[in-house]
Design a protein around this motif. Structure first.
Motif, PDB file in Angstrom:
ATOM      1  N   ILE A 677       8.398 -33.907  65.753  1.00 55.54           N
ATOM      2  CA  ILE A 677       7.333 -33.383  64.903  1.00 55.54           C
ATOM      3  C   ILE A 677       7.699 -33.631  63.452  1.00 55.54           C
ATOM      4  CG2 ILE A 677       6.548 -31.605  66.517  1.00 55.54           C
ATOM      5  CD1 ILE A 677       8.193 -29.573  64.993  1.00 55.54           C
ATOM      6  N   TYR A 678       6.707 -33.914  62.615  1.00 50.09           N
ATOM      7  CA  TYR A 678       6.965 -34.123  61.193  1.00 50.09           C
ATOM      8  C   TYR A 678       5.662 -33.916  60.424  1.00 50.09           C
ATOM      9  CZ  TYR A 678       4.924 -38.725  62.233  1.00 50.09           C
ATOM     10  OH  TYR A 678       4.099 -39.728  62.656  1.00 50.09           O
ATOM     11  N   LYS A 686      -0.794 -29.782  57.837  1.00 55.24           N
ATOM     12  CA  LYS A 686      -0.918 -30.979  58.668  1.00 55.24           C
ATOM     13  C   LYS A 686       0.393 -31.258  59.394  1.00 55.24           C
ATOM     14  CE  LYS A 686      -4.484 -33.204  55.877  1.00 55.24           C
ATOM     15  NZ  LYS A 686      -4.867 -34.395  55.071  1.00 55.24           N
ATOM     16  N   ASN A 688       2.182 -33.714  62.483  1.00 51.89           N
ATOM     17  CA  ASN A 688       2.136 -34.864  63.371  1.00 51.89           C
ATOM     18  C   ASN A 688       3.089 -34.631  64.538  1.00 51.89           C
ATOM     19  OD1 ASN A 688       0.414 -36.937  61.842  1.00 51.89           O
ATOM     20  ND2 ASN A 688       1.900 -36.296  60.291  1.00 51.89           N
ATOM     21  N   SER A 690       4.798 -36.364  68.032  1.00 54.68           N
ATOM     22  CA  SER A 690       5.072 -37.576  68.788  1.00 54.68           C
ATOM     23  C   SER A 690       4.599 -37.408  70.231  1.00 54.68           C
ATOM     24  CB  SER A 690       6.569 -37.891  68.769  1.00 54.68           C
ATOM     25  OG  SER A 690       6.869 -38.945  69.674  1.00 54.68           O
ATOM     26  N   SER A 718      -2.695 -41.542  72.859  1.00 56.70           N
ATOM     27  CA  SER A 718      -3.114 -42.277  71.675  1.00 56.70           C
ATOM     28  C   SER A 718      -2.335 -43.569  71.566  1.00 56.70           C
ATOM     29  CB  SER A 718      -2.894 -41.422  70.420  1.00 56.70           C
ATOM     30  OG  SER A 718      -3.056 -42.191  69.243  1.00 56.70           O
ATOM     31  N   TYR A 720      -1.607 -44.900  68.916  1.00 54.31           N
ATOM     32  CA  TYR A 720      -0.737 -44.788  67.746  1.00 54.31           C
ATOM     33  C   TYR A 720       0.609 -44.165  68.090  1.00 54.31           C
ATOM     34  CZ  TYR A 720      -5.070 -45.689  65.238  1.00 54.31           C
ATOM     35  OH  TYR A 720      -6.234 -46.242  64.792  1.00 54.31           O
ATOM     36  N   TYR A 722       1.198 -40.990  68.337  1.00 55.10           N
ATOM     37  CA  TYR A 722       1.317 -39.629  67.815  1.00 55.10           C
ATOM     38  C   TYR A 722      -0.086 -39.054  67.656  1.00 55.10           C
ATOM     39  CZ  TYR A 722      -0.196 -41.327  63.228  1.00 55.10           C
ATOM     40  OH  TYR A 722      -0.928 -41.862  62.214  1.00 55.10           O
ATOM     41  N   THR A 723      -0.150 -37.755  67.441  1.00 57.90           N
ATOM     42  CA  THR A 723      -1.430 -37.094  67.157  1.00 57.90           C
ATOM     43  C   THR A 723      -1.236 -36.169  65.974  1.00 57.90           C
ATOM     44  OG1 THR A 723      -3.248 -35.784  68.083  1.00 57.90           O
ATOM     45  CG2 THR A 723      -1.034 -35.119  68.697  1.00 57.90           C
ATOM     46  N   GLU A 724      -2.305 -35.968  65.217  1.00 58.49           N
ATOM     47  CA  GLU A 724      -2.242 -35.080  64.053  1.00 58.49           C
ATOM     48  C   GLU A 724      -3.096 -33.848  64.310  1.00 58.49           C
ATOM     49  OE1 GLU A 724      -2.480 -36.373  59.657  1.00 58.49           O
ATOM     50  OE2 GLU A 724      -4.451 -35.479  60.025  1.00 58.49           O
ATOM     51  N   THR A 725      -2.607 -32.702  63.904  1.00 59.66           N
ATOM     52  CA  THR A 725      -3.376 -31.467  64.033  1.00 59.66           C
ATOM     53  C   THR A 725      -3.250 -30.674  62.745  1.00 59.66           C
ATOM     54  OG1 THR A 725      -3.805 -29.536  65.420  1.00 59.66           O
ATOM     55  CG2 THR A 725      -1.500 -30.084  65.021  1.00 59.66           C
ATOM     56  N   ASN A 726      -4.303 -29.912  62.421  1.00 57.91           N
ATOM     57  CA  ASN A 726      -4.313 -29.076  61.221  1.00 57.91           C
ATOM     58  C   ASN A 726      -4.095 -27.622  61.626  1.00 57.91           C
ATOM     59  OD1 ASN A 726      -4.879 -31.063  59.159  1.00 57.91           O
ATOM     60  ND2 ASN A 726      -6.920 -31.214  60.060  1.00 57.91           N
TER      61      ASN A 726
END
Length: 752
Positions: A677-678, A686, A688, A690, A718, A720, A722-726
């Motif tokens: 996670i980062y 925000k 990200n 893995s 994905s 990419y 990774y996925t991004e979440t808010n």
């Protein structure tokens, strides 16, 4: 000659009334003339209903101007041009001092040409209370003066469609028995609104403009009770009623600016019918006495007959009739007794309706429709759907015509957890992602296909079944605001369905306190998700509300009884006997309706409930309190919430606790570095994550350091990696877990 004709017309009205053939105006009543409903949408083709107000608006509003004020007419003309409203001038014609009478009748002919109305007023000629030594004229003298007013206006104002049928009592006082012989409706000066089913047409309530138009708070106070079911004016709701205001001079630039702003406010209320006083008085009384009969329904033609009990010579404003028509109709036309009538097609929930303007007692109306020869066909047929909370469901559909038309889609009655997409290729989709506590039956979800000429629709029901680990608890029927059993104050409106949070009586704080009976948790489970929600019913004097309402949890007890010691006012978290859950849970700017805890409030609620379970037993009660942070809050300014008893009796939403039980996650279970996670720490919300090793759908869970679930989200694979979440979480240490049911990875997370 004109005076002779007017007097003859008046004598004819009295003659007809004496035989009770037609009504010139309706008697006052304390009982309902009809049932007030929401807008009615007939279900079957050919079914019809007369709309409560013109163009099927929710409510009516009239703008009136007293005492001639000819110097302001140029300003009002500019407002007519800007907003398209019709005003009503109540003018003085018979004052003993000529300076009070109309100076230049051409001014009022110009107004009538623009569509406004010129009707009767006077200087003071009648006193309801003569204790000050005043002398009233005899009824015959008073009647003659009213007749002279009517005759003068009808003689001088011959442009437009003007006819002097209404009157405004000077100073709100007049002889009702005589005035009703001349006018179909009379405006008073009582500063409240009018209930749609109980309007006193012989003394219509009207609010003086300085009270109603000065700012948006004042405007909301007097207008919103007409447009929703919860806003109140002096404790009463006037949903679907009639509001009126009366202006006098607007001679200063400041007054004119304020009037302009008020008219813009009214223009923005699209569901408010703003028109002349006579038009509204005609429509309302015709509606109250109407009878509608559908005579014949055919594929391309519908016939109906509309009548009322009012005198035809004085009631000729058309009523709006709404008729369900075939969805393939592309346009309509209407005639009444062979004369063209206004008609248009509207769409609601995937169905088509015609709005037709018909004058009662003017003969049969024929509505003719033209059908689309190539309507859109939706495929496949959309069947009813069933799913479980937390799952995802996609519904795909398409449509086509023989001619290959481009088709657009819309959706009606879509629940909040549904996402609709028009793919712009004659196809579309709906994706449902119900969260916990979204269980229920969602009916008449309607997909509408439009080929540019007609619409086709498919409706279905979605049933969301609850997650077995989730429990919804309604407040106990013993709920109460602490002032009800202990204070001397009594709600003057006797609202058994509402309690107040904030305000004072006898120097004691009013707090809304709701008891909830604790359910038995599954063995080995703890509360991992929680939410509180309550219905914000109304405000009393919101302009005087200075404090904000905070949310607290009180210690569990064995009985549901609310105690005086439960009350509190002051700084958030300043009550040693309570747990602060959410600061500024509600304030005077909070929209009426359901108010629920924020994400941070939910986190605190989870911790509070688990703490209570450490010492409380199943069946004990916890208490959620709403109380004010301002020690100087005016006791006249109150915020009302719906109680459990009130919800049951009035079909309002219950105060509810929504709880999910699950496994507690111990900190020692976290495998350092297993989940990428980062950034970590997170500063802007925000995060990200893995997806290394997760090639199938997974679920993301975030727990507080005490093991409570505070965030959950389904995650798809994905390209990419990774996925991004808010995130919207309070600062602190958390544990992040990603799992697909077979494998899982965890990591510690710091939020700053």
């Amino acid at each position: 000659m004109n005076r002779t004709i007017t007097l003859f017309f008046f004598s004819l009205l009295i003659f007809v009334q004496s035989f009770a053939q037609d009504k010139y105006n309706l008697d006052p009543t304390t009982t309902s003339r009809f049932t007030v409903t929401d807008k009615i949408w007939p279900a079957n083709i050919g079914e019809a209903d007369v709309c409560l107000w013109n163009d099927d608006k929710l409510s009516a509003f009239t703008l009136t101007i007293d005492d001639n004020n000819e110097a302001d007419i140029s300003f009002w003309k500019s407002m007519i041009d800007k907003y398209g409203f019709n005003f009503t001038w109540f003018v003085i014609t018979e004052a003993d001092s000529q300076q009070y009478n109309v100076g230049d009748w051409q001014n009022f002919r110009d107004l009538a040409t623009l569509g406004s109305q010129v009707n009767g007023h006077d200087d003071r000629n009648w006193y309801n209370d003569t204790s000050g030594g005043e002398t009233n004229p005899t009824p015959a003298e008073y009647l003659a003066r009213l007749q002279a007013t009517q005759t003068k206006i009808n003689t001088e104002v011959t442009t437009g469609n003007n006819e002097c049928l209404t009157y405004a009592y000077p100073y709100g006082e007049g002889n009702v028995d005589e005035a009703r012989k001349v006018f179909i409706s009379i405006r008073g000066t009582n500063g409240v609104l009018n209930l749609a089913d109980k309007v006193d047409y012989l003394d219509v309530n009207s609010v003086s403009s300085p009270h109603i138009y000065k700012d948006d708070a004042s405007r909301d106070t007097y207008i919103l009770p007409l447009l929703d079911k919860t806003s109140t004016l002096w404790g009463s709701n006037y949903y679907r009623g009639w509001g009126s205001t009366h202006f006098h001079a607007v001679s200063t630039e400041a007054d004119r600016t304020t009037a302009d702003e008020f008219l813009q406010y009214l223009k923005n209320k699209e569901d408010l019918w703003v028109d002349g006083f006579t038009n509204v008085a005609q429509y309302a009384q015709s509606f109250a006495t109407h009878n509608l009969v559908v005579d014949n329904v055919a594929a391309s033609e519908i016939k109906f007959t509309l009548t009322d009990q009012m005198m035809d010579a004085a009631f000729y404003f058309p009523l709006t009739v709404k008729i369900r028509v075939d969805n393939t109709w592309v346009n309509v036309s209407a005639t009444q007794n062979g004369v063209g009538a206004d008609a248009e097609i509207i769409t609601h929930n995937g169905n088509k309706y015609a709005l037709v303007k018909a004058v009662p007692d003017k003969g049969q109306v024929t509505l003719t429709g033209v059908a689309d020869s190539d309507p859109a066909i939706i495929t496949p047929t959309i069947e009813d759907k069933t799913m479980i909370e937390g799952e995802s469901l996609q519904v795909d559909f398409s449509a086509s015509t023989s001619g290959g038309d481009v088709i657009s889609f819309t959706v009606e009655n879509l629940p909040g957890f549904g996402t609709f997409t028009d793919n712009d290729n004659n196809s579309g989709k709906i994706v449902f992602n119900p969260a916990l506590f979204d269980a229920g039956a969602y009916q008449n979800i309607t997909v509408i296909a439009n080929n540019g000429r007609s619409i086709t629709s498919e409706s279905f029901q979605l049933t969301v079944t609850p997650d077995a680990s989730a429990v919804a608890i309604n407040a106990s029927k013993q709920d109460a605001a602490v002032y009800f059993p202990e204070h001397g104050w009594v709600d003057p409106n006797d609202r058994t369905f509402a309690i107040a949070g904030g305000g004072y009586v006898e120097d004691k704080q009013m707090s809304a306190v709701f008891p909830f009976q604790l359910p038995e948790p599954p063995a080995g489970k703890v509360v991992v998700s929680a939410k509180f929600q309550v219905n914000l019913e109304s405000f009393n004097q919101p302009e005087n509300i200075t404090g904000k309402l905070d949310l607290y949890g009180l210690p569990a007890r064995t009985a549901a009884t609310v105690l005086v010691t439960d009350a509190y006012a002051g700084t958030f978290d300043g009550d040693a006997n309570a747990t602060g859950l959410q600061q500024d849970f509600a304030n005077k700017s909070t929209p009426l309706g359901i108010v629920e805890t924020s994400n941070g409030g939910n986190d605190k609620l989870i911790e509070y409930l688990n703490k209570q379970y450490e010492t409380a037993n199943t069946g004990d009660y916890v208490f959620i309190r709403i109380s004010n942070d301002d020690l100087d809050q005016s006791h006249y300014a109150r915020t009302f919430f719906t109680t459990a008893d009130g919800a049951e009796a009035n079909s309002l939403p219950y105060p509810s606790l929504l709880i999910e039980f699950g496994e507690a996650l111990a900190v020692e279970e976290v495998e350092k570095g297993a989940l990428g996670i980062y950034p970590n720490p997170v500063k802007d919300g925000k995060l990200n994550i893995s997806l290394d090793g997760f090639n199938e759908n997974a679920n993301l869970f975030i727990y507080s350091i005490t093991g409570n679930l505070v965030y959950q989200k389904p995650i798809k694979p994905s390209s990419y990696g990774y996925t991004e979440t808010n995130l919207n979480l309070n600062s602190g240490l958390y544990i992040v877990r990603l799992t697909n049911g077979i494998k899982s990875k965890t990591q510690k997370l710091i939020i700053q």
